[in-house]
Design a protein around this motif. Sequence first.
Motif, PDB file in Angstrom:
ATOM      1  N   ILE A  87      35.209 -17.993  12.808  1.00 28.11           N
ATOM      2  CA  ILE A  87      35.941 -18.579  11.949  1.00 28.11           C
ATOM      3  C   ILE A  87      35.168 -18.945  10.754  1.00 28.11           C
ATOM      4  CG2 ILE A  87      37.680 -20.563  11.209  1.00 28.11           C
ATOM      5  CD1 ILE A  87      38.176 -20.807  14.232  1.00 28.11           C
ATOM      6  N   PHE A  88      35.056 -17.947   9.497  1.00 35.29           N
ATOM      7  CA  PHE A  88      34.111 -18.233   8.469  1.00 35.29           C
ATOM      8  C   PHE A  88      34.959 -19.325   7.520  1.00 35.29           C
ATOM      9  CE2 PHE A  88      32.735 -14.007  10.200  1.00 35.29           C
ATOM     10  CZ  PHE A  88      31.465 -14.150  10.106  1.00 35.29           C
ATOM     11  N   LEU A  89      33.952 -20.140   7.246  1.00 32.76           N
ATOM     12  CA  LEU A  89      34.490 -21.154   6.182  1.00 32.76           C
ATOM     13  C   LEU A  89      34.268 -20.818   4.719  1.00 32.76           C
ATOM     14  CD1 LEU A  89      32.886 -23.954   8.345  1.00 32.76           C
ATOM     15  CD2 LEU A  89      35.104 -23.212   8.556  1.00 32.76           C
ATOM     16  N   CYS A  90      35.060 -21.423   3.845  1.00 38.85           N
ATOM     17  CA  CYS A  90      34.944 -21.001   2.626  1.00 38.85           C
ATOM     18  C   CYS A  90      33.610 -21.333   1.928  1.00 38.85           C
ATOM     19  CB  CYS A  90      35.918 -21.868   1.762  1.00 38.85           C
ATOM     20  SG  CYS A  90      37.565 -21.535   2.062  1.00 38.85           S
ATOM     21  N   ASN A  91      33.019 -20.749   1.093  1.00 37.62           N
ATOM     22  CA  ASN A  91      31.880 -20.966   0.285  1.00 37.62           C
ATOM     23  C   ASN A  91      32.169 -20.717  -1.402  1.00 37.62           C
ATOM     24  OD1 ASN A  91      31.093 -18.319  -0.001  1.00 37.62           O
ATOM     25  ND2 ASN A  91      29.619 -18.302   1.676  1.00 37.62           N
ATOM     26  N   ARG A  92      30.939 -20.754  -1.912  1.00 41.97           N
ATOM     27  CA  ARG A  92      30.983 -20.256  -3.503  1.00 41.97           C
ATOM     28  C   ARG A  92      31.273 -19.008  -3.757  1.00 41.97           C
ATOM     29  NH1 ARG A  92      26.150 -22.947  -4.489  1.00 41.97           N
ATOM     30  NH2 ARG A  92      26.426 -24.629  -3.174  1.00 41.97           N
ATOM     31  N   LYS A  93      30.921 -17.828  -2.553  1.00 46.77           N
ATOM     32  CA  LYS A  93      30.903 -16.709  -2.853  1.00 46.77           C
ATOM     33  C   LYS A  93      32.251 -16.177  -2.367  1.00 46.77           C
ATOM     34  CE  LYS A  93      26.273 -15.873  -4.173  1.00 46.77           C
ATOM     35  NZ  LYS A  93      25.266 -15.246  -4.330  1.00 46.77           N
ATOM     36  N   SER A  94      33.064 -16.900  -1.696  1.00 43.95           N
ATOM     37  CA  SER A  94      34.152 -16.346  -0.903  1.00 43.95           C
ATOM     38  C   SER A  94      35.130 -15.555  -1.874  1.00 43.95           C
ATOM     39  CB  SER A  94      35.118 -17.462  -0.309  1.00 43.95           C
ATOM     40  OG  SER A  94      34.142 -18.114   0.568  1.00 43.95           O
TER      41      SER A  94
END
Length: 193
Positions: A87-94
Amino acid sequence: MNTIEERLHDALAAVGEIVRPEDVPSLEPSPRRGFAVSRFAAVAIAASLAVVMVATIVVLRPDHSGSGNRPGFVGPAKETQIADVAIFLCNRKSSNLACGKSEATAKQLSSLKKELMGMPQVRTFWYESKDEAYQRFKQRFASQPGFLSSTKEGDISSSFRVDLARQGDFRKVVERLIGRPGVDRIVDLRRGQ
């Protein structure tokens, strides 16, 4: 000699001359019998509900015995742990527009952790930080320097790694978690999707 059809026709005609419609009682149940049936139905429904409630309590009760029957957070990933789901979490490059080019917050992480702990589809799960993910990435692709040089620290999202209770539970996990605040995407690691 008469055929069976002819004899049946003659018998029905003879009965029709003897029995009139008013001689045949109605097929509606009597009030006394209806009450007995409805009372039986009420008791059967009550018993069924009691069984369902007891089964639900037994299945959903928290397990404080440490036996591992309930999903749990197992801490940092170990080299030997293999997850079924990431479950990948949001980041600035999403690329997911719902992430708004921002990191998942501590409150969102806490909420997701609580949600995962309450899901019967989850056997265990652990959190993998951006740094841990980047280190694992470097080890995995050490033989591909071109690929390594194009990926920087922070490009790889933090994630929750999930070990499913049953192999068919991936769809249920996705349905419950996709679109939640802080979730970028969910990947079935068993299929490489």
